[in-house]
Every structure is written in structure tokens, then in C-alpha cells.
Design an enzyme around this catalytic site. Sequence first.
Site, PDB file in Angstrom:
ATOM      1  CG  ASP A   9      -1.989   0.981   1.244  1.00  0.00           C
ATOM      2  OD1 ASP A   9      -2.875   0.869   0.389  1.00  0.00           O
ATOM      3  OD2 ASP A   9      -1.975   1.897   2.096  1.00  0.00           O
ATOM      4  CD  GLU A  34      -2.145   2.258  -3.733  1.00  0.00           C
ATOM      5  OE1 GLU A  34      -3.268   2.654  -4.043  1.00  0.00           O
ATOM      6  OE2 GLU A  34      -1.688   2.395  -2.591  1.00  0.00           O
TER       7      GLU A  34
HETATM    8  O1  TEU Z   1      -4.744   3.981  -1.734  1.00  0.00           O
HETATM    9  C1  TEU Z   1      -3.830   4.930  -2.168  1.00  0.00           C
HETATM   10  C2  TEU Z   1      -4.398   6.207  -2.605  1.00  0.00           C
HETATM   11  O2  TEU Z   1      -3.894   7.193  -2.136  1.00  0.00           O
HETATM   12  C3  TEU Z   1      -5.535   6.387  -3.534  1.00  0.00           C
HETATM   13  O3  TEU Z   1      -5.727   5.379  -4.418  1.00  0.00           O
HETATM   14  C4  TEU Z   1      -6.702   6.652  -2.672  1.00  0.00           C
HETATM   15  O4  TEU Z   1      -7.725   5.780  -3.003  1.00  0.00           O
HETATM   16  C5  TEU Z   1      -7.240   8.046  -2.787  1.00  0.00           C
HETATM   17  O5  TEU Z   1      -8.234   8.036  -3.745  1.00  0.00           O
HETATM   18  C6  TEU Z   1      -6.311   9.152  -3.109  1.00  0.00           C
HETATM   19  O6  TEU Z   1      -7.066  10.322  -3.290  1.00  0.00           O
HETATM   20  C7  TEU Z   1      -4.361   3.042  -0.788  1.00  0.00           C
HETATM   21  C8  TEU Z   1      -5.484   2.047  -0.604  1.00  0.00           C
HETATM   22  O7  TEU Z   1      -5.650   1.319  -1.786  1.00  0.00           O
HETATM   23  C9  TEU Z   1      -6.709   2.794  -0.177  1.00  0.00           C
HETATM   24  O8  TEU Z   1      -7.833   1.974  -0.122  1.00  0.00           O
HETATM   25  C10 TEU Z   1      -6.400   3.395   1.166  1.00  0.00           C
HETATM   26  O9  TEU Z   1      -7.465   4.198   1.564  1.00  0.00           O
HETATM   27  C11 TEU Z   1      -5.125   4.228   1.148  1.00  0.00           C
HETATM   28  O10 TEU Z   1      -4.057   3.628   0.453  1.00  0.00           O
HETATM   29  C12 TEU Z   1      -4.638   4.435   2.557  1.00  0.00           C
HETATM   30  O11 TEU Z   1      -4.174   3.227   3.087  1.00  0.00           O
END
Ligand code: TEU
Length: 555
Positions: free
Chosen positions: A200, A254
Site C-alpha cells: 500500500d 501501489e
Molecule cells: O490507496 C492509495 C491512494 O492514495 C488512492 O488510491 C486513494 O484511493 C485516494 O483516492 C487518493 O485520493 C491506498 C489504498 O488502496 C486505499 O484503499 C487506502 O485508503 C489508502 O491507500 C490508505 O491506506
Amino acid sequence: RPGAPWWKEAVVYQVYPRSFNDTNGDGIGDLNGITAKLDYLKTLGVDTIWLSPHFDSPNADNGYDIRDYRKVMSEFGNMDDFERLLAEMKKRDMRLIIDLVVNHSSDEHRWFVESRQSKDNPYRDYYIWRDGKDGAAPNNYPSFFGGSAWKKDEATGQYYLHYFADKQPDLNWENPKVRAEVHDIMRFWLDKGVSGFRMDVIPFISKQDGLPDLRPEALAHPEFVYANGPRIHEYLQEMNREVLSRYDAMTVGEAFGITFEQAPLFTDARRHELNMIFHFDLVRLDRDGWRKKDWTLPELKATYARIDHTGGKHGWNASFLGNHDNPRAVSHFGDDSPEWRAASAKALATMMLTQRATPFLYQGDELGMTNYPFRSIEDYDDVEVKGQWHDFVESGKVSADEYLAHLRQTSRDNARTPMQWSDAPNGGFTTGKPWLAVNPNYGQINAASQVEDPGSIYHHYRRLLEVRRQIPALIHGQFRDLDPANPKVFAYTRTLDDKRYLVLINFTRETIAYDLPEGLRIAATLLDNDVARQSVQPDAASVSLQPWQATIYQL
Ligand code: TEU
Ligand code: CA
């Protein structure tokens, strides 16, 4: 392909456990619910599952806020259930990768409970604490979930950093003890038998030296600064040396905030960091923050070409069109009107599964599940929405109607509605009250009816995965866009040694007479997204492409 690492040929299916399958009627999906559906996934042709966080959590962000990294979330079951899931997967020759969420923990994690006690607590340095500046936050960093990324804590009067919700304090990776804790957590799960991690927001773990203010132009997209800390590569190489290199594990980062230029630094195998990353550029092609923009096919194609280029000779990529943070693929890139939904969902599947990358299917996309018909702000559950509603709408910057119009298309909750297993009440997801409303179209869109129907989206995925397993060129072959400027047709080849395949995808509702570029001739039709369609004549130099037709040809 002999000698290729397993993760290049793997097909990963993302399970968002909360919304997958509820077996005890509490309205929340659970681990036993996943175990119960393994045969469904195996038949589809999936060999690896990525499980979104299954750890103990107060659920400020649906498990992306972890209270105990070694415990299973009680709503999802317990460690016995987890071990049974793993054992049942092993029996079926399937692998499990889990979510590693270590940029931040929950504020209810034991480390943070200690850390906030006093400035000299042994855990103080596990997090990032600073004095305020002139009675306000230490710097101007915004949080992705609204407001400042700093929160003042009364116990000591200092502020802690949180890039996401204030219940998600950022860990201090500068502290070698934190890094050792993370390595231990990774070993704990690898020793149990998991086969790797989805990491993540991993680029965010290294913070900027001195935490200077963002320049005004960076404020709207802080991810590009947050992802560029000076020690990120050192931390990833250390993690690889200490942990990953000792297991046969795969990693996918990610890569929020990572540009195409930087991507190879993470994925070039010679650097020993990650195996692949999720590029945000495709799913965010039509986005600026919460705003939805238009997109064009040439832009989409250019993005694919650039992603492929960053993989290069020594790297690798992940291919995905959606996940739990994005709208539904068919509503986003296809045409979710009843007439074209199935054809376009299949066309997107063809595109996604013929990239030079490991595909990540998101649950429900194999059924062509669509966005949810949200009406008011009360219909949303997501912590991101609540924070942004406060920042943009309640502050008077944007009207409620305008924000809601964008949100209907962009909201993460679109993809989080429960899986539609059948036409039974609540789509067969639960016998109780689902934690988030089921999409009312479950009578038309559900797994049971598609498994029965050989012409369904589900069976198109199944056939695609079968073909992909048999033809190494579709996995490893060189990618070339033959017609990048064409606004209606995506035409590309995949080539390995003397084998060459052509993929043609019509992105419109029109019939298009398409002359093959470069004097190409079709030798045979391999797979079409309409089982009933007639193959083209061998040696054809042009094709009459039907609306949303997607076909793989042998050249
Ligand atoms: O997401 C990372 C992230 O920053 C974006 O994809 C997020 O969804 C947001 O829209 C940015 O504006 C990851 C996870 O996949 C997400 O579900 C979590 O909320 C986030 O990290 C925090 O752990
Ligand atoms: Ca349950």
C-alpha cells in the site's frame, strides 16, 4: 515460458473481503466466504488471490488502518479460518498475496497508543511528531482524506503526521526499529505460507528531509512530493535483502505519485526492489482529484505504450482497470448501457489480458458489475468522501450538486458494493443486512446466471485466460501499437520469436471497416468477444469490426 518467474505468468484476482461473500449473516464478507468460492475462481482461471487487508482494525478506512498486524479482523474470522483458506488454496494450486499497509498504522495500534503518551516514551519515534509552527500545523501538507496532514495531540501538545485519515498515523521509517518490525511482520505471514505482498502506497514511506512546506503548485497533488523521499530505494533494497530475497515471493507496489521516468527505479530486477508496480496513469487518465475529466482513446493507448516502455527489458508491469479505489471498469472505460455493457466489458477484458504484464482482475469485473446509482451524500460510506465533502462542499468552494455529479462517476464506493452472486435477495451476498447497499441491478448481473451462459462475460474471461496460458506471446511478447492516433480502434501486436498476434478492439457503437495497417494479413481468428461471430476469411487484409468487437488474431 521455461524459466520465467511464476509471478509473470500468474493471474491475480483481487478480493475485497468485506464485500465478497458473507457466510454468517452479519452483512460483512468473511474469510470462510472466500474459501467457499475458490472453485468459482479456479474455474475462471485465476491462480493467485490478492486479499485486501484482513488484519485486526477499527475500520476507519476499511482495514487500511491496522491495529494488530498479526491478528485477523474479527468480522472476517480468525487465524484458523485464514489457515484453512490457505490450505484449500494450496490444494487447488493457488497462491495468496496479502496487503502490506506499513506507511501508516491505526492510531489504535499498540505502538501509537504508547507513542502518544509522552515525548520520552520508547515508542515515540515510531511515528512522526513535530512542534507546531506559530500555533498551527508544522507545515502545509494536506491529507488525502481532507484537511491538514497533521493532528495536534493533547497529551504532549505536539502534532503527528497522517497522509490519510487522522486515525492513520504515518510510521517513522527513519527509525531502524520500525523497519525491523515491518520485516518481522512480513516473515510472520510468509512463514505461514503467503506468496507475497501488494504494498500500500509504498513510495510514501520515506519522508522529505526537514519536511519543508509544499510549493503552492504542489498542493493539489502532494503525492508527487510524498512519493519522492530521499531514502525510498534504500528502504526497499533493505527489505529485499532482509526478507524477500529469502522467499519465493512476489511484490507489487501501489505506485501513487510515481512518474513513468521513476518507475524503472522500482521495478528493474537488477535493483532488487519490487517485481512490479501499479501505475496510476491509466485509471486516473480522466481524473483531477475528485474531478472527472474526458478521455480519448489515443490518450489511453499512449498510456499503455508508456507503461509498457517503463517495464522495458529488465522490469515488469501489472495490468488493471479497476480496484477498490476506482469506479467499475465497464462504467469507466466501457459502455454500461444495457445494450453494450456485455460487449464492452468483454472488450476491456481482452485489452487488459493481452498486455505484457501480470493482470489483476478486480472482483465483480468478470461479471461486468457497474457503478452504483448514488443519489445523495448519505448513500456513501467512504472516509475519503466525508473528508472531501467537508473540504470542498461545506467550505463553500464547490456546490453540492457539482461535487455529487463527479462523485457518482469517481467514488471508490462504486467498486465496493457487494458481489452479485445470484438473483436471490441482496444478490446472494448475505442473508442479513449488507454493510453497503447491493447494486439494484443484481437481478440482471450476477454470477449464477453467467456461469450458466457460455456467451457471458464470465466465460469470455475464462476463455481469455485459457488462451493466455497456452500462448506465451500473449504474456511475454513484445507489444506494439500499430495505429496510435486512431480515435476508435485499438490495434496492437504481441510478438515472441516467430509468433505474432494481432488484437483489434473497436471502442465505439459503430461498425468500422478497418484496413489492417502495414499490409498485415490475418492467418486465423483465435478468440472473439462474441462466441457466435463468424471468423474472418484467412489471409484477410481488412475486417468489418462490429460495435465493441474485440478479437485476437494470429498473423
Ligand atoms: O490507496 C492509495 C491512494 O492514495 C488512492 O488510491 C486513494 O484511493 C485516494 O483516492 C487518493 O485520493 C491506498 C489504498 O488502496 C486505499 O484503499 C487506502 O485508503 C489508502 O491507500 C490508505 O491506506
Ligand atoms: Ca460475515
